[in-house]
Enzyme design. Structure first.
Site, short mmCIF file in Angstrom:
data_model
loop_
_atom_site.label_atom_id
_atom_site.label_comp_id
_atom_site.label_asym_id
_atom_site.label_seq_id
_atom_site.Cartn_x
_atom_site.Cartn_y
_atom_site.Cartn_z
N PRO A 96 -129.62 -33.24 -54.10
CA PRO A 96 -129.54 -31.87 -54.81
C PRO A 96 -128.95 -31.10 -53.96
CG PRO A 96 -131.81 -32.73 -54.82
CD PRO A 96 -131.07 -33.98 -54.22
N CYS A 97 -127.97 -30.22 -54.52
CA CYS A 97 -126.94 -29.41 -53.87
C CYS A 97 -127.64 -27.89 -53.47
CB CYS A 97 -125.71 -29.33 -54.71
SG CYS A 97 -125.82 -28.58 -56.46
N THR A 98 -128.60 -27.56 -54.16
CA THR A 98 -129.11 -26.26 -53.91
C THR A 98 -129.20 -25.80 -52.59
OG1 THR A 98 -130.68 -26.63 -56.10
CG2 THR A 98 -131.22 -24.60 -54.70
N PHE A 100 -127.07 -26.14 -50.34
CA PHE A 100 -125.95 -26.04 -49.83
C PHE A 100 -125.04 -25.12 -50.65
CE2 PHE A 100 -127.21 -30.36 -48.96
CZ PHE A 100 -127.80 -29.95 -47.74
N SER A 101 -125.59 -24.71 -51.91
CA SER A 101 -124.59 -24.04 -52.92
C SER A 101 -124.57 -22.60 -52.61
CB SER A 101 -125.48 -23.97 -54.23
OG SER A 101 -124.63 -23.23 -55.21
#
Length: 380
Positions: A96-98, A100-101
């Site tokens: 899940p990229c949250t 690092f977004s």
């Protein structure tokens, strides 16, 4: 069709990277061409049951494991796939990229890279260590490479490098590989034999927010209008389609390719907003003559991109409209018949978190060619 090579998919979501795996050698943007079936996803894992419902609706043969990867053992993953260590040809996935977004930078813990979900990178390393695939592909948002997350990214690379995989990474622009979207994603790829992976050369070129240099020897970027060609016209406009409310009139007045800045003192609209007081995507309209900006996974009510054409409401007012599901599929270079479970918000969340198909295919093709499974001409 020969023996299908087994793949383990982690953090599978709606299955964008899985689709790229199974269609790696299919013709670009050919919805009916599913490729030779060289690779087959044997098991897909995710904590989100709705996303796995989407995946199983499109990958009937894939077995799934639902749960927090921190609680799912590698033995369970391999047993579900019917595989033993070293048998998977690939492990693929995008944690899940949250954490690092850029969209999460308003949270202090994300700016300081203290998000606990960042540890999911370590779980990816753990599964690669335990399964020992011939190679792996990890995908994430560009933000993972930022200085803010240097410690996490370096730990990831050290962990994978310590296993002998010689990880290589690169930020790729989806539009450079035939996706009608200016989405940047980082890919980390490694081989068990330690040979260096070479990333695929772009097939398309055009200007972006980072560079206006254009390589005229390559195919021009695919525009949003080209992507939407052939889609049926609107049969009816629903309330869900319409951008209305506080900023409804302002959004309708913004020209294609512009955003809220149109309504500042420096542009031709109303002087309503202060200069650079909002995110770029606020009230953003698509430009039909350019690729789309990044499709947002969790947009607020005023976050675009919205369609460049207005619609007329039942009361006769012009309003901007949100993208429909078939348009979002085209912007992700997904096949038109791809099935997505849930509400419209669920659909956009799943697609916004997915790997664009043609971008994923380019990386998988290059890897399978370098491993000797695909003829270089097919991978080109």
């Amino acid at each position: 069709m020969g023996e299908q090579l087994p793949v383990v998919s982690l953090f599978s979501g709606a299955g964008g990277l899985d689709l790229a795996v199974e269609r790696a050698d299919a013709e670009p943007l050919a919805a009916t061409d599913t490729g030779s079936g060289l690779l087959r996803v044997r098991v897909a894992t995710d904590y989100n049951d709705l996303a796995l419902q989407t995946l199983t609706a499109n990958f009937q043969s894939a077995r799934t494991v639902t749960g927090d990867i921190r609680q799912v053992t590698t033995d369970e993953i391999l047993a579900t796939a019917g595989l033993a260590p070293t048998e998977p040809v690939l492990v693929v996935g995008g944690p899940p990229c949250t954490p690092f977004s850029k969209s999460g930078f308003w949270l202090e813990q994300k700016r300081e890279s203290r998000d606990p979900n960042a540890s999911l990178l370590d779980e990816y390393v753990r599964v690669v260590r335990d399964t020992r695939p011939q190679a792996f592909i990890l995908e994430n948002v560009q933000g993972l490479t930022y200085k803010t997350h240097h410690a996490q990214f370096e730990r990831l690379l050290r962990g994978l490098g310590g296993l002998g995989y010689n990880p290589q990474w690169k930020v790729l622009l989806a539009a450079d590989y035939g996706v009608p979207q200016l989405r940047r994603r980082v890919f980390v790829v490694g081989r068990r034999d330690g040979e260096k992976f070479e990333f695929p050369e772009p097939t398309h070129s055009g200007w972006s927010e980072h560079s206006h240099a254009v390589d005229t020897t390559k195919t021009p970027h695919i525009t949003a209008a080209q992507a939407f060609a052939g889609l049926p016209r609107l049969a009816a406009v629903t309330d869900e389609d319409i951008v209305d409310g506080t900023y409804g009139q302002l959004a309708a007045e913004i020209p294609p390719g512009q955003n809220y800045l149109w309504h500042t003192e420096r542009y031709g609209g109303r002087n309503h907003f202060a200069w650079r007081s909002r995110y770029w995507t606020f009230l953003l309209r698509l430009d039909p003559d350019r690729p789309s900006t990044t499709l947002q996974a969790q947009p607020g009510p005023w976050v675009g991109p919205f369609h460049w054409e207005n619609v007329v409401t039942a009361s006769g007012e012009e309003r901007a409209r949100r993208l429909r599901v078939n348009e979002m599929l085209r912007l992700m270079s997904f096949p038109d018949d791809f099935k997505i479970k849930g509400t419209r918000a669920d659909v956009q969340r799943q697609l916004g978190n997915a790997v664009p198909l043609e971008l994923g295919k380019a990386v998988v093709r290059a890897l399978m060619s370098q491993l000797g499974y695909l003829h270089p001409a097919i991978a080109a």
